[in-house]
Motif scaffolding. Structure first.
Motif, short mmCIF file in Angstrom:
data_model
loop_
_atom_site.label_atom_id
_atom_site.label_comp_id
_atom_site.label_asym_id
_atom_site.label_seq_id
_atom_site.Cartn_x
_atom_site.Cartn_y
_atom_site.Cartn_z
N LEU A 22 34.94 -17.75 18.36
CA LEU A 22 36.29 -18.49 18.28
C LEU A 22 36.49 -20.06 18.51
N LEU A 23 35.68 -20.21 19.65
CA LEU A 23 35.73 -21.78 19.80
C LEU A 23 34.92 -22.51 18.52
N TRP A 24 33.81 -21.99 18.03
CA TRP A 24 33.46 -22.53 16.78
C TRP A 24 34.24 -22.94 15.74
N GLN A 25 34.97 -21.42 15.52
CA GLN A 25 36.15 -21.58 14.43
C GLN A 25 37.10 -22.76 14.68
N ALA A 26 37.58 -22.81 15.92
CA ALA A 26 38.67 -23.59 16.46
C ALA A 26 38.04 -24.96 16.15
N GLY A 27 36.81 -25.51 16.40
CA GLY A 27 36.35 -26.60 16.34
C GLY A 27 36.10 -26.95 14.66
N ALA A 28 36.18 -26.10 13.80
CA ALA A 28 35.88 -26.30 12.48
C ALA A 28 37.44 -26.51 12.03
N CYS A 29 38.40 -25.88 12.62
CA CYS A 29 39.82 -26.27 12.05
C CYS A 29 40.14 -27.52 12.39
N ILE A 30 39.94 -27.80 13.67
CA ILE A 30 40.36 -29.26 13.97
C ILE A 30 39.55 -30.07 13.28
N ARG A 31 38.31 -30.08 12.78
CA ARG A 31 37.82 -31.06 11.95
C ARG A 31 38.24 -31.06 10.52
N ASN A 49 26.37 -22.12 0.98
CA ASN A 49 26.62 -20.45 1.61
C ASN A 49 27.33 -20.52 2.74
N PHE A 50 27.58 -18.94 2.97
CA PHE A 50 28.39 -18.57 3.98
C PHE A 50 27.57 -18.62 5.46
N THR A 51 26.46 -18.36 5.32
CA THR A 51 25.46 -18.27 6.64
C THR A 51 24.54 -19.33 6.79
N VAL A 52 23.95 -19.55 8.10
CA VAL A 52 23.07 -20.41 8.15
C VAL A 52 21.51 -20.03 7.80
N GLY A 53 20.50 -20.73 7.60
CA GLY A 53 19.30 -20.52 7.04
C GLY A 53 19.35 -20.70 5.33
N GLY A 54 18.06 -20.51 4.89
CA GLY A 54 17.78 -20.49 3.50
C GLY A 54 18.33 -19.23 2.89
N ALA A 170 27.66 -15.54 17.51
CA ALA A 170 27.73 -14.00 17.56
C ALA A 170 27.05 -13.65 16.33
N GLY A 171 26.93 -14.34 15.41
CA GLY A 171 26.50 -13.85 13.82
C GLY A 171 25.82 -15.15 13.09
N PRO A 172 25.19 -14.77 11.66
CA PRO A 172 24.90 -16.15 11.29
C PRO A 172 25.91 -16.81 10.49
N MET A 173 27.26 -16.37 10.39
CA MET A 173 28.30 -17.11 9.53
C MET A 173 28.52 -18.23 10.14
N ARG A 174 28.65 -19.26 8.90
CA ARG A 174 29.23 -20.61 9.46
C ARG A 174 30.76 -20.59 9.26
N GLU A 175 31.49 -19.51 8.86
CA GLU A 175 32.90 -19.49 8.75
C GLU A 175 33.03 -18.03 8.59
N THR A 176 34.25 -17.43 8.69
CA THR A 176 34.55 -16.10 8.21
C THR A 176 34.56 -15.93 6.83
N LEU A 177 34.05 -14.72 6.42
CA LEU A 177 33.92 -14.23 5.18
C LEU A 177 35.34 -14.51 4.23
N LEU A 178 36.24 -14.21 4.77
CA LEU A 178 37.93 -14.29 3.99
C LEU A 178 37.94 -15.96 3.91
N SER A 179 37.58 -16.99 4.69
CA SER A 179 37.86 -18.26 4.57
C SER A 179 36.69 -18.84 3.65
N GLY A 180 35.72 -18.32 3.71
CA GLY A 180 34.55 -18.62 2.74
C GLY A 180 34.70 -18.31 1.14
N LEU A 181 35.34 -17.41 1.11
CA LEU A 181 35.83 -16.69 -0.30
C LEU A 181 36.90 -17.53 -0.98
N GLU A 182 37.74 -18.05 0.08
CA GLU A 182 38.59 -18.73 -0.75
C GLU A 182 38.53 -20.02 -1.29
#
Length: 323
Positions: A22-31, A49-54, A170-182
Motif C-alpha cells: 500500500l505504501l508502494w502504491q501511495a508513492g506511485a500515486c503521489i508521483r 510490463n506489469f511485473t519486475v523482471g524480464g 508482497a509480489g512482483p507487480m509494479r502496480e495493480t492489474l486493474l491500473s495496468g490494464l487501464e
C-alpha cells in the motif's frame, strides 16, 4: 537478485507484506499526481510490463521498430538506460558506447536503429523527435508518468504470468492489474502457456500471442554448450537452447544486469574448456562484455514471432492514422 519464491504463491509472507504494498502504491500515486505529463509531438509507442523482471520487452520493441520502418516511419528508441551511468539525453553509439555507460538494453536496441538514453524520459523523447524521429518507441515506460503515450503494450511471460498478483514487495507487480490494464492497448503474451488472469481479461484488451525464435540456432544444435546468463529469468534462455537441440552440459546463473569480472570470465572459459563445450550467453549479456572479452563467447540471437503478425501491425496503423 532472483525473484523470491513467495512472489509466485499468495501465502502468509505476501499477506504480512501487503501493508508495504500500500505504501508502494501511495508513492506511485503521489508521483503521478505531482508529474506533468507531456507529449513530444510524434506518436509514442510504449513497451512495458506489469511485473519486475524480464518478460521480452526488448524483442517486442525491435518488432515494433520493424513494423514502423516498413510503414515508412523513422522510429527512435528511448530508454532510461538502466544500469548505465549516462544521464542523457544521449544518442547511443553501438560501436563506441559501453553497457556501463548506457545500459545493456539500449546498446542492444542500437544494433537495430537509433536509440537514446535519458533519465528524464520526456526530454529523451523530445530530443529524439528534434533529431528526426517521427515515432518514439519508449522502452519500459509503462509506469512513467512524464510522457503521454499514444499506445502502450504490456509484455507478459506466459510461464511467469503476474505471479501472485500482489504489488511489490508482497509480489512482483509494479502496480495493480486493474491500473495496468487501464493503460494498455493490448497484452503481448510470450510463450505457449495461458496464465489464469488472461481468461478474465475484459474484451477491450486483446491478447497478442508470440514466441521467441532463435535466429542462429543452427550454430548450437547438436553441440555441447556451457550456458550462462545474467537476466531476470535465465531458465527461459536455457529452455530455448534445449529447444534447438543444444546439449547443455552446465549452466551458470548471475544476477540481472550483472557486470562480469575478469575472474568470472576466466573461470567460465576454463570450465568450458574442461567440458569441451562452447560458451554461449544471451545478446544482453554479450552487450555487457568489453569487445576484447567477447572473443570465444557466443550469443544466441533471438527475435519475436507473432502468431498473427497483422494484428499488431493493424494496431500500429490505427494509432498512426489517429495521430
Amino acid at each position: 537478485m532472483r525473484d523470491p519464491a513467495f512472489w509466485q504463491q499468495d501465502g502468509l509472507v505476501p499477506k504480512i507484506l501487503s501493508p508495504l504494498s500500500l505504501l508502494w502504491q501511495a508513492g506511485a500515486c503521489i508521483r503521478n499526481k505531482s508529474t506533468t505529463a507531456r507529449h513530444p509531438g510524434c506518436p509514442v509507442f510504449c513497451v512495458g510490463n506489469f511485473t519486475v523482471g524480464g518478460a521480452g520487452k526488448t524483442p517486442t520493441a525491435v518488432a515494433l521498430y520493424d513494423i514502423l520502418t516498413a510503414l515508412g516511419r523513422n522510429p527512435h528508441f528511448v530508454s532510461r538506460g538502466y544500469g548505465g551511468s549516462v544521464a542523457g539525453p544521449h544518442r547511443v553509439d553501438p560501436v563506441h558506447d559501453t553497457a556501463s555507460g548506457v545500459g545493456d538494453e539500449p546498446l542492444l536496441l542500437a544494433q537495430h536503429g537509433p536509440a537514446w538514453v535519458s533519465r528524464e524520459r520526456f526530454l529523451g523523447a523530445e530530443t529524439a523527435r528534434n533529431a528526426g524521429a517521427d515515432a518514439i518507441i519508449l522502452d519500459d515506460g509503462l509506469q512513467n508518468p512524464s510522457v503521454i503515450k499514444d499506445c502502450s503494450f504490456a509484455v507478459i511471460d506466459s510461464r511467469y504470468g503476474i505471479g501472485n498478483g500482489r504489488v511489490m514487495p508482497a509480489g512482483p507487480m509494479r502496480e495493480t492489474l486493474l491500473s495496468g490494464l487501464e493503460k494498455v492497448r493490448a497484452i503481448i503474451l510470450i510463450g505457449d502457456e495461458t496464465p489464469a488472469f488472461i481468461t478474465n481479461l475484459p474484451a477491450s484488451v486483446p491478447v497478442l500471442r508470440a514466441r521467441i525464435e532463435p535466429i542462429n540456432g543452427s550454430e548450437f544444435a547438436g553441440k555441447k554448450v556451457l550456458a550462462f546468463a545474467g537476466i531476470g529469468r535465465p531458465q527461459k534462455f536455457y529452455d530455448t537452447l534445449k529447444s534447438i537441440g543444444a546439449g547443455i552440459v552446465a549452466t551458470n546463473d548471475f544476477d540481472d544486469h550483472h557486470v562480469f569480472t575478469t575472474d568470472e570470465l576466466k573461470t567460465l572459459r576454463m570450465n568450458a574448456a574442461r567440458l569441451d563445450a562452447t560458451l554461449v550467453t544471451t545478446q544482453k549479456d554479450l552487450m555487457r562484455l568489453p569487445l576484447e572479452s567477447r572473443i570465444g563467447i557466443n550469443s544466441l540471437d533471438i527475435r519475436l514471432v507473432f502468431e498473427t503478425p497483422d494484428q499488431l501491425a493493424q494496431i500500429v496503423k490505427t494509432v498512426l492514422a489517429d495521430g
